[in-house]
Design a protein around this motif. Sequence first.
Motif, PDB file in Angstrom:
ATOM      1  N   UNK A 124      31.825 -32.713  33.019  1.00 41.44           N
ATOM      2  CA  UNK A 124      32.962 -32.823  32.103  1.00 41.44           C
ATOM      3  C   UNK A 124      33.798 -34.091  32.521  1.00 41.44           C
ATOM      4  N   UNK A 125      34.136 -34.656  31.448  1.00 40.78           N
ATOM      5  CA  UNK A 125      35.108 -35.802  31.938  1.00 40.78           C
ATOM      6  C   UNK A 125      36.379 -35.604  30.667  1.00 40.78           C
ATOM      7  N   UNK A 138      41.361 -43.394  26.277  1.00 40.29           N
ATOM      8  CA  UNK A 138      40.560 -43.859  27.548  1.00 40.29           C
ATOM      9  C   UNK A 138      39.775 -42.674  28.014  1.00 40.29           C
ATOM     10  N   UNK A 139      38.682 -42.995  28.852  1.00 38.24           N
ATOM     11  CA  UNK A 139      38.175 -41.897  29.562  1.00 38.24           C
ATOM     12  C   UNK A 139      38.610 -41.978  31.009  1.00 38.24           C
ATOM     13  N   UNK A 140      39.198 -40.842  31.340  1.00 40.50           N
ATOM     14  CA  UNK A 140      39.779 -40.821  32.536  1.00 40.50           C
ATOM     15  C   UNK A 140      38.710 -40.434  33.788  1.00 40.50           C
ATOM     16  N   UNK A 141      38.073 -41.304  34.398  1.00 43.87           N
ATOM     17  CA  UNK A 141      36.995 -40.682  35.150  1.00 43.87           C
ATOM     18  C   UNK A 141      37.368 -39.729  36.309  1.00 43.87           C
ATOM     19  N   UNK A 142      38.643 -40.064  36.786  1.00 41.01           N
ATOM     20  CA  UNK A 142      39.002 -39.159  37.911  1.00 41.01           C
ATOM     21  C   UNK A 142      39.340 -37.794  37.559  1.00 41.01           C
ATOM     22  N   UNK A 149      37.554 -35.285  35.970  1.00 39.65           N
ATOM     23  CA  UNK A 149      36.266 -34.918  35.844  1.00 39.65           C
ATOM     24  C   UNK A 149      35.819 -33.499  36.513  1.00 39.65           C
ATOM     25  N   UNK A 150      34.468 -32.924  35.790  1.00 35.31           N
ATOM     26  CA  UNK A 150      34.236 -31.514  36.431  1.00 35.31           C
ATOM     27  C   UNK A 150      32.766 -31.610  36.588  1.00 35.31           C
ATOM     28  N   UNK A 151      32.031 -31.201  37.423  1.00 36.09           N
ATOM     29  CA  UNK A 151      30.793 -31.300  37.713  1.00 36.09           C
ATOM     30  C   UNK A 151      30.370 -29.930  38.647  1.00 36.09           C
ATOM     31  N   UNK A 209      29.608 -38.134  29.528  1.00 39.99           N
ATOM     32  CA  UNK A 209      30.149 -39.410  29.335  1.00 39.99           C
ATOM     33  C   UNK A 209      29.654 -40.092  28.086  1.00 39.99           C
ATOM     34  N   UNK A 236      33.507 -32.300  45.212  1.00 43.20           N
ATOM     35  CA  UNK A 236      32.484 -32.151  43.966  1.00 43.20           C
ATOM     36  C   UNK A 236      31.846 -33.444  43.700  1.00 43.20           C
ATOM     37  N   UNK A 237      30.341 -33.283  43.393  1.00 41.03           N
ATOM     38  CA  UNK A 237      29.691 -34.349  43.083  1.00 41.03           C
ATOM     39  C   UNK A 237      30.389 -35.131  41.919  1.00 41.03           C
ATOM     40  N   UNK A 269      35.816 -43.964  41.175  1.00 43.26           N
ATOM     41  CA  UNK A 269      36.454 -42.676  40.727  1.00 43.26           C
ATOM     42  C   UNK A 269      37.621 -42.611  39.872  1.00 43.26           C
ATOM     43  N   UNK A 311      38.438 -45.178  37.936  1.00 42.73           N
ATOM     44  CA  UNK A 311      38.511 -46.185  36.879  1.00 42.73           C
ATOM     45  C   UNK A 311      38.669 -45.369  35.327  1.00 42.73           C
ATOM     46  N   UNK A 312      39.247 -46.149  34.673  1.00 43.35           N
ATOM     47  CA  UNK A 312      39.610 -45.483  33.176  1.00 43.35           C
ATOM     48  C   UNK A 312      38.711 -46.342  32.000  1.00 43.35           C
ATOM     49  N   UNK A 313      37.916 -45.858  31.421  1.00 39.43           N
ATOM     50  CA  UNK A 313      37.042 -46.477  30.370  1.00 39.43           C
ATOM     51  C   UNK A 313      37.685 -46.556  29.259  1.00 39.43           C
TER      52      UNK A 313
END
Lengths: 221, 640
Positions: free
Chosen positions: A57-58, A64-68, A70-72, A189, B1-2, B32, B34-36
Amino acid sequence: MFSFFKKKKYPEFWNTYVSKVENCQKYSTFENIRFVALDTETTGFDFNNDRVLSIGAVAVQANKIIVSDYFEIYIEQEVFNKETVKIHGIRRNGTETKLSEKEALIQFLEYLDDAVILAHHTSFDVGMINMALERQGLGSLISKSVDTNYIHKKMVSDSNFGKIYSLDELSEIYNVKTHDRHTASGDALITAQLFLKLLGKYRKNYALNLNDLINSHYPFS
Amino acid sequence: MKNTIAERIFDFLKNFPPFNILEKEQLFKIATHVKVHYIEQDKSVFTQNENPHNEFYIVKDGAIGLYRTMDNDNILVDICDEGDLFGLRPIIQNNQYLMSAVANEESILYAISVELLKEIIDSNEKVKKFIVASFSTNIKTPYAKTNNGQLFANEDVLNKNNAGISDVQTAQYSKNPITCTKAYTIQQAAEVMSVKRVGSILITENNKPIGIITDKDLRLKIATGLISIKEKVTTIMSSPVITCHKKITVAEAQINMLKHKITHLCITEDGTPNSNLKGILSEHDIVVLHGNNPSVLIKELKRAKNVDTLKYIREKTSKLLSGYMEQNIPIRFVSNIISEINEAITIKAIKLSIEEMETEPPVKFTWLALGSQGRKEQLLITDQDNALVFENVNPKDYDFTKNYFLQLAKKITNKLHIIGFENCPADMMGSNPRWCISLNQWKEQFNTWITKPTEEAIMMCTIFFDYSLVYGNVELVDEMSESIFESIDNYEIFLNFLGRNALRNPPPLGFFRQFLVEHDGEHKDQFDLKSRALMPLIDAARLLTLSVNHKNKNNTIERFKEMAKAEPQNKYLYEMCIDSFKILLRFRTNQGLKNNNSGRYVDLNNLSKSEKLKLKGCFKPIKDIQELISVRFKLNQIGM
């Protein structure tokens, strides 16, 4: 009805999740809403017999997609279906660090917080997670959710009303590059990117508010 | 976490500067965080005069146009596509955006926060340099004194692989040079040389070299009886000596020898004549090391008896060229050496052809090199462009004379063709009856071109104006030049036509899809380095020097240098043009060597990001020099 649920004794983490969603004040302002684009990889499509292998999940917030954020995670398996290994690539004893189903759900609920769930064919992912919750003696997810498939269908005056669009079809239509297809994070994503593009289109035709987005969703029966 | 998503962003960013020079951990941290962003077509990321965001952007997919609004004009300044970075300067300098960023097509951007960037700038000197350099390429007037030399700073920063060039061979010198003091007589010195079997002896004082005597000195000054062998060595020694550092490379040594017309270099402790002597490096040492020595090639040329030998020498010259390019020798030196050799080959081809003719030439004549060879900018083998001028003759002798020279010219161009200089596709060669004519006919021809400047005539001028004498009578050429300049003086508007021609190819804005590549033909989708980048500079230099009456220079770099002297107010622009030209010429040469062709067409897909940036940096001076020409020659007002 409400008090009936309260009577059942749930663990602390579940109650925390429920109260966060119930008390969330953010849903009225679109920019404040935290969406969690998620995808699950499963051993198959049978709610009763198949299991969630991984959740990726992100977060998406304010377009905006907040890459930081996230969940995996990968989940230990009791059920193993070797047929789907070639799709998701997760082997029974692969190298990923795996959690127990319970530990995975605890972490997931903590991550999910009061966010709105965003997925492609949301009912499937939410359904699989709900089955896992049930096995752990918990209730179903109460998070609001939106579905890229339905948002798209709401916008195209498609004569083919019953058509279900696959993630690949929508990626094609909206020109989203599909890397890491069939990994939970990769699909999450792609879903998030689709969502951003759909919002752009959606905004032109409709005032953007969550209720409309959610109402685009035909609830899981 | 990966974090699979961050890993993919990492994989993308690591291909582009300045991210490619970051430590892995640093880059992963950026990836890590970055905002898209997704930007719809025609939507803006930021607008001019807006306060800076707390993040800057990298284009992941799509294209972002940077526009600047001035006096109601909306000027497209640049187009950023995949991997380009923008919106950085305002957040560093904390002032407003100077431009608006608008999506030319739907785009996905990676946004990186300013805090993260500052952290990395503080810990990584190279990134800092890159950022300073990228500012100077983007600001409006890069010719301010403070930016001098920084315009292309990107080049150094980006070529991180070149940091420790290992393929530059260090010259091996003799570590025990034979020396004597200045108290020695010539005879004593000669005896030492004979005993030690060496061709030179150094005269030292306190272990510092003060002079040198070579076999040549003994032959020219002693054996001829001019000076007595009883004299002191100081009377015939060459002084001061040329010294260099012990880390000198073979190529640098060769250049030093050529430059000073000497055969020995003294190696000293710190490279100056004031430090202790460490050894001596002779031309012979280099020949041993390096078979492709230019002076050896010239010697071989002089002895050449047939075309095959010339062809062989020309091939060796190509190897020499690639060696020079690898060692990053200044392009001006490289082009000098290669031009000298090409010229010597041509002269030899002419001499061999005259020998084949049954009779001596009936009258004086001159062989001219045109175009890039005329400008001495021909590095790779390209087409031959040449012409022949013969002395004016009586009408009754004309046919005979012309036939003689046509025959001769055919022999010459055939030989050049065999050697490897392709025939000119437009047949601009001395073997073409149109370009093998008498002095008066040439004068008339130039006068026609100048006074009736049709498109074709102007095109001819751009080729024929850059002539240089290769072989034959110098007076014929001088007279021709005089006549041409007279014609131009009498018909000044010609320069405006030439100016219009110089602006024919505006520089590309950026590397943006089909924007600047060829649309059709054999070179579809390739970038024409010659006509889009080199020719605009060559044309500009020719036009400007003609307009200020500096008529004797026909090399582009020399021309711009002249201009910088003539117009100090535009010095920085002209210097930037020189830099651009050098970079482009080197670029074309490298491309040509790599692909074994003329290097003219470049496939953009095969360029690295830093190569693209380097090229892009060259376009700005082209644009500015064209603006200067447009204003100076009032090209907006001719109404053509």
